[in-house]
Structures are given as C-alpha cells and as structure tokens.
Design a protein around this motif. Structure first.
Motif, PDB file in Angstrom:
ATOM      1  N   GLN A  85      64.685  63.513  50.113  1.00  0.00           N
ATOM      2  CA  GLN A  85      63.289  63.796  50.463  1.00  0.00           C
ATOM      3  C   GLN A  85      62.953  63.332  51.881  1.00  0.00           C
ATOM      4  O   GLN A  85      62.047  63.879  52.515  1.00  0.00           O
ATOM      5  CB  GLN A  85      62.348  63.105  49.471  1.00  0.00           C
ATOM      6  CG  GLN A  85      62.367  63.682  48.066  1.00  0.00           C
ATOM      7  CD  GLN A  85      61.340  62.992  47.166  1.00  0.00           C
ATOM      8  OE1 GLN A  85      60.213  62.710  47.582  1.00  0.00           O
ATOM      9  NE2 GLN A  85      61.728  62.715  45.941  1.00  0.00           N
ATOM     10  N   SER A 138      52.687  60.366  47.407  1.00  0.00           N
ATOM     11  CA  SER A 138      52.948  61.802  47.437  1.00  0.00           C
ATOM     12  C   SER A 138      54.110  62.101  48.372  1.00  0.00           C
ATOM     13  O   SER A 138      54.455  61.287  49.239  1.00  0.00           O
ATOM     14  CB  SER A 138      51.702  62.558  47.909  1.00  0.00           C
ATOM     15  OG  SER A 138      51.421  62.231  49.272  1.00  0.00           O
ATOM     16  N   ALA A 139      54.707  63.286  48.207  1.00  0.00           N
ATOM     17  CA  ALA A 139      55.854  63.667  49.042  1.00  0.00           C
ATOM     18  C   ALA A 139      55.479  63.662  50.519  1.00  0.00           C
ATOM     19  O   ALA A 139      56.268  63.246  51.372  1.00  0.00           O
ATOM     20  CB  ALA A 139      56.364  65.046  48.618  1.00  0.00           C
ATOM     21  N   GLN A 143      57.248  61.355  53.303  1.00  0.00           N
ATOM     22  CA  GLN A 143      57.963  61.944  54.436  1.00  0.00           C
ATOM     23  C   GLN A 143      57.394  61.484  55.774  1.00  0.00           C
ATOM     24  O   GLN A 143      58.140  61.277  56.729  1.00  0.00           O
ATOM     25  CB  GLN A 143      57.935  63.470  54.319  1.00  0.00           C
ATOM     26  CG  GLN A 143      58.808  63.987  53.180  1.00  0.00           C
ATOM     27  CD  GLN A 143      58.717  65.485  52.988  1.00  0.00           C
ATOM     28  OE1 GLN A 143      57.863  66.141  53.588  1.00  0.00           O
ATOM     29  NE2 GLN A 143      59.575  66.032  52.143  1.00  0.00           N
TER      30      GLN A 143
END
Length: 263
Positions: A85, A138-139, A143
């Motif tokens: 990810q 959250s992604a 990130q």
C-alpha cells in the motif's frame, strides 16, 4: 589522504554494524554526521559535503538491507498486503527528497537533519508503550504518511524505519510486522533515494574523483565491507547488555551530535 579516509570508513562501518545489531537503529543516523566530518579529509568541497553524506548513506543501506528483507520475508514478518500500500508512494517520496535536497544549500540540509534527528532522539527518550487497539487510518492517510516518510528519509539519508515503526506500532501493527514493513520500505527508500542523488549529482562539476553522482564510492565500499560483519556481534551483545539503557544513552548522544552539527 584517501587511504586515511578509507580506513576511517572501515572503522565507521564496524561501529554502524555494531550499533545496528545491538540497538536496532538505522545506520544513517550515525553515517551521515560521521561523513560530514570525514569527507573533508578526502578533499571534498564543503558546499557538497552534506548531499554526498546523505547519498552515500542511502547507498550503504541498499547494500546492507537486501539480506535483512530476505530474512524478514523468510520469517513471514512482512505483511505484503500492507507493505504494498505504501511502497510506491515511499519510492516517489524518496525520489522527491533527493531532488528537493539538490535545490537546498548544505547548511539548510544540515539544519533539517539536525532538527529531525533531535525529534527522533527525544521520541526514543520519552516513548511509552501505547495501546494496540487503534484502527488503521484510511488508505489515503496511510499513503500520504508513506510519501512524507519517503521525502524525510531521503532528506536525512536514512531508511525511514525510525519514522515508520512508531507510526505502524501506534496503529496496532505487531512490532515484528512493523519492523518487517519498515525494512522492506527502507530498501525502497534507499534504492530510489540513491537513484535520485545519482541523477541530480551528475550535473555537479566539483564532485571528487570516484563519485557516482553524489555517491562517494570509497566511503560506500569502506562502510559496507565492515558493517554487515559487525552487525552479528551487535546482535550477540544485545543479549548480554542493558539495551534499553543504552538506547536512552544513544538518544542523548544523537541530540548532542545534532546540536553540534547545527551550530
């Protein structure tokens, strides 16, 4: 002059390996300030000492972390679904960090390194065990955190584990897996950060002989030759010495080094 410098790098590599095995710290925290003092011995122009120290530190991490990633993968310590990810954004961040560093003065880079190292050292001194019930962000947030980690690690010449491990642990990732993810991402940071420093260094006209971009090959070879060898002895010592106390002492030492570099 070059012989003295190379021998000094061999000794530095032994110290880095010993501390890495004993305390589990990243080599860049030691390599960068040491090279800042050693590179002038080899006749390196003071205006480019800092980017050369950062680039060479990242290059040594590439050589020394490959075996660590393989070992963590073999022991199933790397949850690849989590690592994937952020590996791409970490790589982008590392490249960006190298290009940002090329636009900054050596003094500014020194201030960035000194400030960031001081903050990490303070964290080492005051960190406490946190509850592990928090949910992962959250992604997007994860990130963005990876991107910032890549940029800062590249600007500091470190693998980024000192940033990623506390972050992942805070959000409930088991320590072994946090270290595994940080090791895998650290290899990516070092690889792409080194590449960025090679590209940006090619335009420099005052680089010393035996340079590949900003990477100074005699330092790279000298440090790498002994660091892996002495890491195993550090691991053995960690079972006999009070590692927690030593980490606190090392954190104080890092703060003093950072202050000395800044002023």
């Amino acid at each position: 002059m070059l012989t003295t410098f190379f021998i000094s790098c061999l000794v530095l590599g032994a110290l880095v390996g010993l501390l890495a095995g004993l305390l589990g710290i990243g080599g860049g925290l030691v390599i960068v300030p040491a090279l800042v003092y050693l590179l002038p011995i080899a006749g390196v122009d003071p205006s480019i000492v800092m980017p050369i120290a950062l680039a060479t530190s990242l290059a040594t991490i590439v050589l020394t972390s490959v075996s660590a990633v393989r070992a963590h993968h073999k022991n199933r310590n790397i949850p690849w679904e989590l690592a994937r990810q952020i590996m791409l954004v970490v790589a982008v961040g590392a490249l960006l960090g190298a290009f940002i560093a090329d636009t900054l003065s050596g003094q500014t880079l020194t201030y960035i390194f000194a400030t960031a190292v001081s903050l990490l050292a303070v964290y080492m001194l005051v960190s406490i065990k946190r509850p592990t019930s928090r949910a992962m962000p959250s992604a997007f947030v994860f990130q963005v955190s990876g991107l910032i980690t890549g940029i800062m690690a590249s600007l500091m010449g470190i693998a980024g584990g000192a940033i990623l491990i506390p972050l992942l642990s805070y959000f409930g990732v088991q320590m072994r897996q946090s270290i595994g993810v940080a090791t895998a991402c650290g290899l990516v940071v070092a690889l792409f950060g080194s590449l960025g420093y090679i590209v940006t260094g090619l335009e420099q006209t005052n680089l010393p002989n035996w340079s590949l971009g900003y990477i100074y090959l005699p330092a790279l070879v000298g440090i790498s030759l002994t660091s892996s060898l002495f890491a195993r002895y550090g691991v053995k010592l960690s079972a006999k010495l009070p590692v927690r106390t030593l980490k606190k002492a090392f954190a104080v030492f890092l703060i003093l080094v950072a202050i000395r570099m800044a002023f």
